[in-house]
Design a protein around this motif. Structure first.
Motif, PDB file in Angstrom:
ATOM      1  N   VAL A   1       0.890  -1.196   0.114  1.00  0.00           N
ATOM      2  CA  VAL A   1      -0.028  -0.032  -0.022  1.00  0.00           C
ATOM      3  C   VAL A   1       0.802   1.322  -0.023  1.00  0.00           C
TER       4      VAL A   1
ATOM      5  N   PRO B   1      -3.293   6.389  -4.583  1.00  0.00           N
ATOM      6  CA  PRO B   1      -4.388   7.266  -4.372  1.00  0.00           C
ATOM      7  C   PRO B   1      -5.469   6.560  -3.395  1.00  0.00           C
ATOM      8  N   GLU B   2      -5.693   5.310  -3.893  1.00  0.00           N
ATOM      9  CA  GLU B   2      -6.730   4.515  -3.193  1.00  0.00           C
ATOM     10  C   GLU B   2      -6.357   3.948  -1.751  1.00  0.00           C
ATOM     11  N   HIS B   3      -4.931   4.279  -1.393  1.00  0.00           N
ATOM     12  CA  HIS B   3      -4.577   3.802  -0.123  1.00  0.00           C
ATOM     13  C   HIS B   3      -4.270   4.892   0.814  1.00  0.00           C
ATOM     14  N   ARG B   4      -4.571   6.211   0.469  1.00  0.00           N
ATOM     15  CA  ARG B   4      -4.142   7.301   1.165  1.00  0.00           C
ATOM     16  C   ARG B   4      -4.883   7.510   2.361  1.00  0.00           C
TER      17      ARG B   4
END
Length: 275
Positions: free
Chosen positions: A193, A215-218
């Motif tokens: 991630v 972006p999806e793991h921020r």
């Protein structure tokens, strides 16, 4: 003030190695890029290596490793006019300059070219490392991870430094691992991630970067966790100065780095010529 354009890295090293190593924090980029050249010689354009002399003593230098901009961290303000004149003669295709703001801006101005500020960063040095408590766990990356690292480097560059020269991300990552640089991956439920890299110490100095979270793991703290992990790796390698640059337009990353123990030192700026 005199200048010498060096035709070999060996000649430049003989004139500047001790000088650059005496201030590894300010000369962080030159030390790492020159080390890479020594161990993985350039196959394309040769580096531009200039020293400046006064009364027989070396008082500064200017470096460029194509396709990247000039590095002005060791360029004295008294030499900017001479440096700009020589650079325009021997390296007219250079894209710009980077370095501590006062020096890089003075060089950019001295060229007489139209330029734009492409990047404003703050240089940080690690004080006392304070790793955060974040879900998941970290591990050091290996050759088996080069495709992921290459893809993430491409995504990082497109987002953070869109004007950067094109590169083969997978090959860049493979070379970095071969050089002994550290690449840490943070994983959650077995899924990578976040990623952070750190250079092998030079004159006691290591620089962390890039740091990238898709972006999806921020907004979960993964970037802070992996940054702390690779910072600890650097300390374990014997680094006494662990540095990183943070984009001044991103207050979140600046605050994250300070929370895990990084302290601000100096502001840098990168300028690119307008064509």
């Amino acid at each position: 003030m005199d200048a010498v354009v060096h035709s070999t890295l060996e000649s430049f090293d003989a004139a500047t190695h001790d000088r650059l190593a005496a201030d590894p924090v300010r000369n962080t980029i030159a030390l790492t890029s020159l080390d890479r050249l020594r161990r993985l010689p350039a196959t394309d354009a040769s580096p531009i290596l200039i020293t400046f002399h006064e009364n027989g003593e070396v008082v500064g230098s200017l470096v460029r490793t194509p396709p990247w901009p000039f590095q002005a961290a060791d360029l004295p303000l008294t030499a900017v006019d001479l440096a700009a004149r020589i650079a325009s003669e021997i390296d007219p295709d250079a894209p710009g300059v980077t370095g501590p703001r006062q020096r890089s801006e003075a060089f950019a101005t001295a060229t007489g070219k139209n330029f734009t500020e492409s990047l404003a960063t703050r240089l940080y040095r690690l004080g006392t490392l304070a790793p955060p408590t974040i879900e998941g766990s970290g591990r050091m990356a290996s050759e088996a991870d080069v495709e992921l690292l290459g893809a993430w480097r491409k995504s990082f560059t497109a987002e953070a430094v869109p004007e950067a020269p094109a590169e083969q991300g997978i090959e860049v990552m493979r070379s970095s691992l071969r050089l002994g640089n550290g690449h840490a991956l943070w994983e959650h439920n077995g899924v990578p991630v976040a990623w952070a890299a750190a250079s092998l110490p030079q004159a006691g100095m290591t620089r962390v970067g890039p740091v990238y979270t898709p972006p999806e793991h921020r907004r979960h703290g993964y970037g802070a966790a992996v940054s702390a992990m690779v910072s600890q790796w650097a300390l374990d390698q014997g680094a006494t100065d662990v540095l990183l640059f943070a984009d001044l337009t991103n207050p979140i990353s600046n605050s994250i780095y300070q929370r895990i123990g990084y302290e601000p030192l100096d502001d840098w700026a990168e300028f690119w010529w307008k064509h």
